[in-house]
Design a protein around this motif. Structure first.
Motif, mmCIF file in Angstrom:
data_model
loop_
_atom_site.group_PDB
_atom_site.id
_atom_site.type_symbol
_atom_site.label_atom_id
_atom_site.label_comp_id
_atom_site.label_asym_id
_atom_site.label_seq_id
_atom_site.Cartn_x
_atom_site.Cartn_y
_atom_site.Cartn_z
ATOM 1 N N GLU A 1 -7.246 9.079 4.848
ATOM 2 C CA GLU A 1 -7.088 7.593 4.692
ATOM 3 C C GLU A 1 -7.263 7.217 5.943
ATOM 4 O O GLU A 1 -6.810 7.619 7.173
ATOM 5 N N THR B 1 -4.621 -1.657 -3.368
ATOM 6 C CA THR B 1 -3.329 -1.002 -4.145
ATOM 7 C C THR B 1 -1.855 -1.787 -3.702
ATOM 8 O O THR B 1 -0.982 -1.809 -4.590
ATOM 9 N N GLY C 1 -6.904 -0.350 -11.518
ATOM 10 C CA GLY C 1 -6.669 1.050 -10.909
ATOM 11 C C GLY C 1 -5.129 1.344 -10.934
ATOM 12 O O GLY C 1 -4.783 2.507 -10.759
ATOM 13 N N THR D 1 -3.058 0.786 -13.587
ATOM 14 C CA THR D 1 -2.958 1.253 -14.852
ATOM 15 C C THR D 1 -3.505 2.376 -15.167
ATOM 16 O O THR D 1 -3.136 3.582 -16.109
#
Ligand SMILES: Cc1cc2nc3c(=O)[nH]c(=O)nc-3n(C[C@H](O)[C@H](O)[C@H](O)COP(=O)(O)OP(=O)(O)OC[C@H]3O[C@@H](n4cnc5c(N)ncnc54)[C@H](O)[C@@H]3O)c2cc1C
Length: 805
Positions: A35, A44, A350, A352
């Motif tokens: 990341e 997110t 994304g 869900t």
């Protein structure tokens, strides 16, 4: 940081972390995730966290179900709460078309055994006392929907992944990707290289940049997306039970409780692209300045639906980038044409879907196939036409209409046309109403009536119905011309071609030049991978034809299975060859009038293939078609299509040759019991469960044979049936539950109206004891049960006298 791993996941958003967590959980512990900033740095961290069972697609609904199941147990597994709240959710309708759409979801959700309820406006008002139900006709209520904290689910899954052995490296950016001659990937990061077997692109907003590192262009763009948190509301604070989330799709808004207040979310009037040429690498966890003008109308709609919002101030307006693809669904699965490179990106819901898709992608990577058919989100559903610029235009149309009614027969005009057949202008002149299929403009039907020059999308029989009926009648009595130029065509040749094709398909490929075979290809589990028509052109030379939509999917499957010794060659002929089909009792007379050669039944029998001059053009003509009449598929050099067409049209005057479209073809294939890829033939069906069991040649080896043998020994648990449905104004479309009394016994795979037999038809899978013709069942269409009688398949010309005559 490890410098070697089995799988490397790029991106520490909800999706990437879920993939790493599930791989480790299922035993592939040698996983590294990198990341570039901190976890959740892309979309997110700012998501609203709504988690719904709702999805327009049957299989994606199952992805959502898996997520919700996971989020409720993450704390027990990892010690970190996901922040799950069960609130229930309501989806409203204020017009009859929306009620039809909700009827479809109601029935489709019942196929999955979900708790979904139809509610009246009065019931909605009871469920959500702050809501103004004016103008509503009804809605659906899912009592088990809820919301999560997006950062918490990501954190919980990362804790789980690390506990299970995965390595997570933050502040590590992928800067390039190379492939070694042995097929391994070398992923370059600013902290060093990592060599791995499989790469997963879960880079969210930056996924197009990561794709570009391996030479791919993917249609994913960042859009500015907004939601508003209001100041505390006493009427919310005082409640003992949480308020359900409300989606009012006709007003393009949702409203849900957040602590002692409400959040208003929306699909803005204008989808504003953010850094359309690439999101800067250094962007992380920063909100964007909200564009209040762009959301003013949504705010008004929110106040109309929830009047208390009109008396409440904004606490915070969150605007952030979210990824969008041309149809709003993500890009998942093996990346064409690469080996061991997966996409898990393009997510606009994304949160869900993260929990569920991580589970399915992990299985896909480990087993080679996903546990459920994920074609609707497979990145290979888009072809080379889906460029950045295509997506740019498409999104401007898709995003503001994200909540608009989903219709099965809607073909939106944005970013079209892309690919056209050379005879496109002739089709237009003949009154074609086009649909787009894998980027190709294809006539759906033809009409002279100006008022019908556009199909009015509907869940019921549309204005196309009488025109399609007329086309079917004409093909049955005269001759029609269908353009199937978009077929995916692959030439397979070389000394190893025959043996290799025989291993790829359960069918035996023709041994004699000029013969044609229907050749299903299966997975290791014996399930339908694809279905090809294989023509032997000459010694060591075959033409494989499949659905246009499956082009990348099918060719990828072939490529990945090619032997390494060069004994089999593969050539894509899709864009080099056109295909015009003539079908109907007069088609032989028409062919005889234009072809140089004997085309009598004796000289050119059914299921054979010949080279013939059609007018001046040398063509490959297959006596075969998908509508069940005497007919011919005429493959020709694309640059000579107009010459071929003009020859047919000139000779066709005498026989009243008329064009027909995709809708008529689909109606006629149902009457003939012809199966469709990804409807009757997907990753949940085997040939033994259909009437294609005759294509399985047990005396040879093929992919999936062991699984089929096991199924044969155990007996099939489901069988494909054809049902005649007592439908009135709406025919089954697929994903309709099938009932025997109150018991749900199966699901339809496709359906429609058969104009030649005058019946509403559904195909579906039921237990074998219910497959006998005459069995009385019921099919639920738009929420209403309809009588359905199992009938002998096919309904039309069961002895194939027309095709073979
Ligand atoms: C305002 C807003 C509200 C939303 N509300 C909801 C909602 O209610 N429900 C819902 O389901 N969805 C919602 N979403 C959408 C949801 O946030 C996204 O679909 C989801 O977060 C996507 O997750 P992801 O992991 O695919 O991508 P991201 O969260 O963007 O994560 C990708 C990660 O990859 C990393 N990365 C990229 N390139 C590299 C590289 N080269 N090297 C290393 N790392 C890299 C990035 O730093 C980033 O952390 C909302 C989005 C927004 C903006």
């Amino acid at each position: 940081m490890k410098n070697q791993a089995r799988v490397l996941v790029i991106g520490g958003g909800a999706i990437g972390v879920s993939v790493a967590y599930h791989l480790a959980k299922y035993g592939w512990k040698d996983v590294v995730l990198v990341e570039k900033h901190e976890l959740t740095s892309g979309s997110t961290w700012m998501a609203a966290g709504n988690c719904s069972f709702y999805h327009s697609n049957y299989y994606c609904t199952q992805v959502n179900m898996k997520s919700i199941e996971l989020y409720q147990k993450l704390e027990a597994e990892t010690g970190q709460s996901a922040g799950w709240h069960t609130t229930g959710s309501i989806r409203t309708a204020d017009n009859p078309d929306r009620m039809d759409e909700l009827g479809y979801y109601y029935s489709m959700n019942r196929c999955l055994g979900l708790d979904v309820r139809r509610v009246t406006p009065a019931e909605i008002a009871t469920l959500h006392p702050l809501m103004n139900v004016e103008g509503l006709l009804g809605g659906l209520y899912w009592p088990d929907d809820g919301d999560v904290d997006p950062s918490s689910i990501t954190l919980a899954m990362s804790i789980g992944a690390k506990k299970l052995g995965a390595e997570i490296n933050t502040r590590t950016r992928v800067t390039g990707i190379d492939r070694k001659p042995n097929g391994e990937w070398v992923v370059h990061t600013d902290k060093g290289d990592i060599t791995c077997e499989v790469v997963v692109n879960a880079a969210g907003l930056w996924a197009p940049e990561v794709a570009r590192m391996v030479g791919l262009e993917i249609p994913s763009i960042a859009i500015e997306h907004t939601h508003i948190l209001f100041e505390a509301i006493d009427a919310v604070k005082d409640r003992k039970t949480p308020l359900p989330l409300v989606r009012d799709p006709d007003r393009s808004i949702y409203i849900r409780q957040e602590m002692d207040s409400l959040i208003l979310g929306m699909y803005e009037k204008k989808g504003k692209q953010w850094h359309p040429h690439g999101v800067p690498w250094d962007y992380a966890q920063t909100e964007l300045p909200p564009d209040i003008d762009n959301i003013a109308e949504n705010i008004e709609h929110g106040i109309f639906r929830m009047p208390i919002l009109g008396e409440t101030g904004f606490k915070h307006v969150t605007a952030g980038p979210i990824t969008y693809t041309p149809n709003g669904d993500p890009l998942v699965g093996p990346a064409y044409p690469l080996k061991n490179f997966f996409h898990a990106c393009g997510y606009s819901f994304g949160i869900t879907q993260a929990g569920g898709i991580g589970h399915y992608i992990a299985g896909w990577i480990m087993e080679g196939e996903p546990e459920i058919d994920l074609w609707s989100v497979d990145s290979r559903r888009y072809g080379s036409y889906a460029t950045w610029a295509y997506n740019h235009e498409k999104i401007a149309d898709t995003y503001p209409r994200l909540y608009s009614i989903f219709f099965p027969n809607e073909f939106r005009s944005a970013a079209r046309p892309n690919r056209t057949s050379p005879i496109y202008e002739y089709q237009k002149q003949a009154g074609a109403v086009f649909g787009d299929y894998f980027g190709w403009e294809c006539p759906n039907f033809f009409t002279a009536a100006e008022a019908d020059r556009c199909e009015k999308p509907s869940w019921r029989r549309s204005n196309a119905f009488p025109h399609v009926a007329e086309e079917c009648r004409h093909v049955m009595t005269h001759v029609g011309l269908l353009d199937l130029t978009r077929f995916a065509k692959t030439r397979i040749s070389g000394p190893g071609a025959e043996a290799w094709l025989n291993r790829m398909s359960c069918q035996r490929v023709p041994t004699q030049a000029g013969r044609i075979a229907l050749a299903p290809m299966l997975t290791d589990r014996g399930l339908f991978k694809t279905d090809m028509t294989v023509t032997k052109l000459a010694d060591q030379d075959y033409l494989c034809v499949t659905a246009s939509l499956g082009k990348r999917h099918d060719q990828h499957w072939l490529m990945l299975n090619l032997p390494g010794d060069g004994s089999v060659r593969m050539e894509d002929l899709t864009y080099a060859q056109g295909c015009l089909v003539i079908a109907g009792p007069k088609s032989r007379d028409l062919l005889a009038a234009v072809a140089y050669g004997d085309v009598s039944n004796a000289a050119f029998p059914f299921s054979t293939s010949r080279e013939l001059y059609v007018g001046r053009t040398k063509c490959r003509v297959n006596r075969m078609n998908y509508v069940g009449e005497l007919g011919y598929e005429i493959f020709h050099p694309i640059q000579q299509q107009i010459a071929v067409y003009e020859a047919l049209a000139a000779a066709g005057k005498k026989f009243d040759l008329r064009m027909f479209g995709m809708h008529a073809m689909d109606s006629m294939r149902l009457e003939k019991g012809y199966l469709a890829w990804k409807s009757e033939m997907n990753l949940h069906h085997t040939p033994l469960e259909t009437h294609l069991d005759w294509t399985v040649k047990w005396d040879k080896d093929f992919i999936g044979k062991a699984a089929l043998e096991a199924q044969k020994r155990a007996g099939v648990k489901q069988k494909l049936v054809c049902m005649v449905v007592d439908a009135q104004t709406s025919d089954p479309w697929g994903y309709n539950p099938i009932f025997q009394g109150e018991k749900r016994v199966g699901m339809t795979s496709s359906g429609g109206f058969g104009h030649r037999v005058g019946k509403s038809i559904a195909f579906g899978y039921v237990p074998p004891q219910l497959a006998a013709p005459g069995t009385q069942l019921e099919v639920e269409v738009l929420g209403e049960k309809r009588q359905a009688a199992v009938a002998a398949m096919p309904l039309y010309d069961p002895k194939n006298e027309r095709m073979k005559g």
